[in-house]
Enzyme design. Structure first.
Site, PDB file in Angstrom:
ATOM      1  N   ILE A 177      38.098  30.203  38.783  1.00 25.04           N
ATOM      2  CA  ILE A 177      39.559  30.783  39.338  1.00 25.04           C
ATOM      3  C   ILE A 177      39.135  32.055  40.131  1.00 25.04           C
ATOM      4  O   ILE A 177      38.606  32.835  39.373  1.00 25.04           O
ATOM      5  CB  ILE A 177      40.545  31.006  38.259  1.00 25.04           C
ATOM      6  N   CYS A 178      39.724  32.221  41.295  1.00 23.22           N
ATOM      7  CA  CYS A 178      39.711  33.529  41.823  1.00 23.22           C
ATOM      8  C   CYS A 178      38.186  33.869  41.908  1.00 23.22           C
ATOM      9  O   CYS A 178      37.037  33.225  42.066  1.00 23.22           O
ATOM     10  CB  CYS A 178      40.351  34.445  41.086  1.00 23.22           C
ATOM     11  N   THR A 179      37.729  35.187  41.481  1.00 24.25           N
ATOM     12  CA  THR A 179      36.140  35.773  41.616  1.00 24.25           C
ATOM     13  C   THR A 179      35.301  35.296  40.409  1.00 24.25           C
ATOM     14  O   THR A 179      34.233  35.457  40.507  1.00 24.25           O
ATOM     15  CB  THR A 179      36.364  37.159  41.586  1.00 24.25           C
TER      16      THR A 179
END
Ligand SMILES: *[C@@H]1O[C@H](CO)[C@@H](O)[C@H](O)[C@H]1NC(C)=O
Length: 226
Positions: free
Chosen positions: A120-122
């Site tokens: 998720i995300c970074t």
């Protein structure tokens, strides 16, 4: 019929990860579990899957971990003694790293062994740093990617996808910024969950799911050279 074995899921608790990256997907996934469905609507419980969750510390011991928000979180294992995983979820930490070599080695090992890895995300930037996304398509937090690209610090071997909420390449599911992880988790659940159980989860959570292409934030990477 023999009951299905429990599916083992790891959540990698990197220092100062974004809380919603982790709890969005794992609360949705665990809310499709046999145990949760049994609380909500017992007749459907036999159709649901059991999950075993492992919260993995990268610090070498079980010291509680601070996320970006919320209470201290108690890990249940470390990267040294984590049981065999079917799936690994990596919520996003500070994308600038640096990420310790033992953490990257753990990610490479689990990426080879597990059925699928979800970021998720970074979180995908840690996966990228481990080298396992080279040559693959991947999403990440667009705002963070733009900032890293401005300094030429993004991993150029990865085919970064700039206009999607999430993308799947082989066993790697990678989502864009924070809330995109919930959309990705809902898609991930689709082919792993009985349709009646999935409908129960949708009704109980009132989640509004966007497709990978419904991306109002694609403009963030307009004109960015990757
Ligand atoms: C999954 O959901 C069930 C039912 O709410 C709960 O008992 C269990 O602790 C949850 N598992 C995790 C690891 O959160």
């Amino acid at each position: 019929m023999a009951s299905q074995p429990s599916v083992s899921f790891g959540v990698l608790l990197l220092p100062c990860f974004q809380l919603l990256d982790a709890v969005g997907p794992f609360d949705m996934i665990n809310s499709s579990s046999k145990e949760y469905v049994n609380l909500l609507y017992p007749p459907l419980a036999p159709k649901a899957v059991s999950y075993t969750w492992h919260y993995i510390s990268t610090s070498g011991d079980l010291t509680p971990i601070s996320a970006t928000s919320g209470p201290l979180l108690q890990p249940t294992c470390t990267i040294k003694d984590c049981p065999k995983l079917d799936y690994l979820l990596i919520p996003g930490p500070d994308p600038t790293g640096p990420f310790p070599e033992e953490t990257l080695a753990f990610i490479r090992k689990v990426s080879a062994e597990a059925k699928e890895v979800l970021t998720i995300c970074t979180g995908s930037m840690v996966l990228a740093a481990a080298g396992v996304l080279d040559g693959r398509r991947a999403c990440t937090n667009k705002f963070a990617l733009k900032a890293l690209a401005a300094e030429g610090k993004h991993r150029k071997e990865v085919k970064w996808v700039t206009d999607k909420r999430w993308v799947v390449d082989g066993k790697f599911w990678t989502s864009a910024g924070i809330t995109a992880g919930i959309d990705m988790a809902m898609e991930w659940l689709k082919d792993k969950t009985d349709p009646d159980v999935l409908q129960l989860l949708l009704d109980a959570s009132e989640v509004v799911v966007r497709t990978a292409d419904e991306d109002p934030y694609a403009h963030l990477l307009d004109g960015v050279k990757l």
